[in-house]
Design an enzyme around this catalytic site. Sequence first.
Site, short mmCIF file in Angstrom:
data_model
loop_
_atom_site.label_atom_id
_atom_site.label_comp_id
_atom_site.label_asym_id
_atom_site.label_seq_id
_atom_site.Cartn_x
_atom_site.Cartn_y
_atom_site.Cartn_z
N HIS A 125 7.89 0.28 -2.29
CA HIS A 125 7.52 0.21 -3.71
C HIS A 125 6.31 1.07 -4.07
O HIS A 125 6.00 1.23 -5.25
CB HIS A 125 7.22 -1.24 -4.11
CG HIS A 125 8.42 -2.12 -4.14
ND1 HIS A 125 9.58 -1.80 -4.80
CD2 HIS A 125 8.64 -3.35 -3.57
CE1 HIS A 125 10.47 -2.78 -4.65
NE2 HIS A 125 9.93 -3.72 -3.91
N ASP A 162 17.23 -3.13 1.00
CA ASP A 162 16.40 -4.20 0.44
C ASP A 162 17.00 -4.65 -0.89
O ASP A 162 17.59 -3.85 -1.61
CB ASP A 162 14.98 -3.68 0.23
CG ASP A 162 13.97 -4.77 -0.10
OD1 ASP A 162 13.22 -5.16 0.80
OD2 ASP A 162 13.93 -5.19 -1.27
N HIS A 164 15.50 -5.33 -3.55
CA HIS A 164 14.77 -4.70 -4.66
C HIS A 164 14.88 -3.18 -4.56
O HIS A 164 14.87 -2.62 -3.46
CB HIS A 164 13.30 -5.11 -4.64
CG HIS A 164 13.07 -6.58 -4.70
ND1 HIS A 164 12.87 -7.34 -3.57
CD2 HIS A 164 13.03 -7.42 -5.76
CE1 HIS A 164 12.69 -8.61 -3.93
NE2 HIS A 164 12.80 -8.68 -5.26
N ASP A 246 15.81 -9.36 2.19
CA ASP A 246 15.72 -10.32 1.10
C ASP A 246 16.99 -10.42 0.27
O ASP A 246 17.03 -11.16 -0.72
CB ASP A 246 14.52 -10.04 0.20
CG ASP A 246 14.27 -8.57 -0.04
OD1 ASP A 246 15.10 -7.74 0.38
OD2 ASP A 246 13.24 -8.22 -0.64
#
Length: 313
Positions: A125, A162, A164, A246
């Site tokens: 990120h 992931d 996200h 996740d």
Amino acid sequence: MTTALFTHTDCLNHVTPPGHPERVDRLMAIYSAFDAMDLSNVLRIDAPMGTDTDILRVHPRAHIDAVTDAAPSVGSVALDADTHMSTGSLKAAYRGVGAMTKAVDMVLGGEVQNAFAAMRPPGHHAEKKTPMGFCLFGNIAIAAKHALDAHGLERVAIVDFDVHHGNGTQDLLWDEPRTLFISSHQMPLYPGSGAAHETGASGNIINIPLQANSGGAELRKAYERVVIPALNDFKPQLLLISAGFDAHRNDPLANLNWDEADFAWATQALCDVADTHCEGRVVSTLEGGYDLDALAASTRAHLEVLIKRGTHG
């Protein structure tokens, strides 16, 4: 050949506030999973410190200075609502960078077949000038640029599973035509980016938004229809993986409802592509995953595939 496994105790000194999902216990759970595995064929390595030269391949000096200046001498500080630094965070972040560049060196140097970096804080990120989403430096983008610039590769692919979107990796490599970045992720979800129309300056980015509760079947369809064909067209000389766990059905931050078998399947599929185009050369790094049991089991499933491929090809 074998698999290299990078860890370092400095990553246990990156302490986040009570109740924060990206916490020291994540690594402790993963270490417990490692203790239950047969790692006799694995090369265990303490991650070296990364360097500013490494980081400057993707971040400006102002970003390094801002993160360094923010590091507290006591206690902790909040860089934003999600991203925190304690007294041990900066060193842990540099270890994460060092793990990835050293892993690239070892894989491309023929010392090991593949590598996994079990490090924190994560990295996907972190944008050019903005630490966010628990991340300080863009570890996997740094690794890609290291492979290109220090080793002279012409094509490096990154696959991010992931839950996200890897907005940081996308931002750092938007203008880098020697890379292909593919991200599958739940959408809508933090950080709000990752629409299919976000394709990079030279079509080098592929985003695959997935609906909540779509499950592992949709993951496999996305890989078979988009990810694997795109990788085959690109013909990477090195494959990097942002391994966030996740998307697991038990994770508290999202709900794609994958399980350990799905992560193992995705890892196997990516290793197959690596066998075809880049002599099986794969470097993977830990990103998200916040249910401790699910994280430990999924990391184990991922690593077991890497070990098998590293040992048997």
